[in-house]
Design an enzyme around this catalytic site. Structure first.
Site, mmCIF file in Angstrom:
data_model
loop_
_atom_site.group_PDB
_atom_site.id
_atom_site.type_symbol
_atom_site.label_atom_id
_atom_site.label_comp_id
_atom_site.label_asym_id
_atom_site.label_seq_id
_atom_site.Cartn_x
_atom_site.Cartn_y
_atom_site.Cartn_z
ATOM 1 N N ASP A 1 -3.945 16.800 0.288
ATOM 2 C CA ASP A 1 -2.604 16.532 -0.215
ATOM 3 C C ASP A 1 -2.536 16.553 -1.741
ATOM 4 O OD1 ASP A 1 -4.249 14.333 -0.073
ATOM 5 O OD2 ASP A 1 -2.841 13.052 1.003
ATOM 6 N N HIS B 1 -4.811 10.396 -2.390
ATOM 7 C CA HIS B 1 -4.639 8.933 -2.380
ATOM 8 C C HIS B 1 -6.000 8.247 -2.399
ATOM 9 C CE1 HIS B 1 -1.073 10.631 -0.237
ATOM 10 N NE2 HIS B 1 -0.455 9.802 -1.059
ATOM 11 N N HIS C 1 -7.351 5.015 4.893
ATOM 12 C CA HIS C 1 -6.586 3.811 4.510
ATOM 13 C C HIS C 1 -6.797 2.649 5.486
ATOM 14 C CE1 HIS C 1 -4.700 6.013 1.322
ATOM 15 N NE2 HIS C 1 -4.048 6.826 2.136
HETATM 16 ZN ZN LIG Z 1 -3.632 11.249 1.225
#
Ligand SMILES: [Zn+2]
Length: 308
Positions: A244, A165, A126
């Site tokens: 995750d 993500h 990120h």
């Molecule tokens: Zn993640």
């Protein structure tokens, strides 16, 4: 010529407080489980070096690097975003995490190790060129990729990201670099709410809705990633290895299990053998419930190092 296992005790000193799921215990949970499973017997351990400013600047603006260094608190925390904060050891840990990717790249490109796994935190995908966020400070894989391209002179490198993500930071840094193909699968409707519209022709983003499950994940890999990777013929593969998406991890809801991580790893090992002399560098990203995280990493590493 053993596979490399790269980590560092500094990665445990970075701590964002009791409520943060990106916790220091992740590192030990993984290393303990790799040890118990006997996988570390087949790997050469290395201490992650500190990334240099020159190495970081291949993926980040110099101003951003300096600003981050200037915000290291003497005590307590410096809040970067609602999820992300620095303690006095964070910057040092972030340098180790990026340095791990650089060392992994050096070892794998030189042939000193066939593949490498970096058990490091903070994670990286990120982190944008000039912004931290989502538990990330420096984009470890992007620093490694630029090192492979700019220092070792590779011409085509693939980044594969299976964290639940979307890797907005990696896309931000690499979307205008046609030497890189980034393949990602992520769950839609989650932080950072990006990825629906790829920012460059070298970005292969596939968002899957919640509760898609392993079958949909695997068919996406088969139908989207594999043809693109075969056409691109990467000379090296980097993996943003986030776990995750596991069904026991409450951060996401993709419903993956260890066998899915082992399966996708085998697909990448096969591609790497066909095009990249087997060269893979895998860097830990997400995965927040310790037991499924440790089990998933072990499933991934077992296939990565060919221990089956
Ligand atoms: Zn993640």
């Amino acid at each position: 010529m053993l596979p490399a296992y790269i980590s560092h005790p500094d990665c445990i000193k970075h701590d964002m407080g009791d409520q943060n799921p990106e916790c220091p215990e992740r590192i030990g949970a993984i290393s303990d489980h790799l040890l118990i499973k006997g996988l570390l017997d087949y790997m050469m351990p290395y201490d992650a070096p500190l990334a240099t400013e020159q190495q970081l600047a291949q993926a980040h603006s110099t101003l951003y690097i300096h600003e981050l260094a200037a915000h290291v608190p003497d005590s307590g925390f410096y809040q970067v975003d609602p999820d992300t904060r620095m303690n006095p050891y964070t910057y040092q840990a972030a340098l180790r995490a990026a340095g791990a990717a650089v060392l992994a790249t050096d070892l794998v490109v030189s042939g000193a190790a066939p593949v490498a796994f970096c058990n490091v935190r903070p994670p990286g995908h990120h982190a944008e060129r000039a912004a931290a966020g989502g538990f990330c400070f420096f984009n470890n894989v992007a620093v490694g990729i630029r090192h492979a391209l700019n220092v070792h002179g590779l011409q085509r490198v693939a980044l594969v990201d299976f964290d639940v993500h979307h890797g907005n930071g990696s896309e931000d840094i690499l979307h205008d670099d046609q030497r890189v193909l980034m393949c990602s699968i992520f769950e839609t409707g989650l932080y950072p709410f990006s990825g629906a519209t790829p920012r460059g022709p070298n970005m292969l983003n596939v968002g899957l809705p919640p509760r898609s499950g392993g079958e949909a994940f695997r068919s996406t890999v088969e139908n989207h990633w594999i043809p693109a990777l075969e056409a691109f013929r990467p000379q090296m593969i980097f993996i943003s290895a986030g776990f995750d998406g596991h069904r026991e991890d409450d951060m996401g809801n993709l419903g993956l299990v260890e066998a899915d991580y082992a399966w996708v790893t085998q697909q990448l090992v096969d591609i790497a053998k066909r095009h990249a002399q087997g060269r893979i560098v895998s860097c830990l990203e997400g995965g927040y419930v310790l037991s499924p995280l440790a089990r998933s990493v072990a499933a991934h590493v077992r296939v990565l190092i060919g221990a089956d």
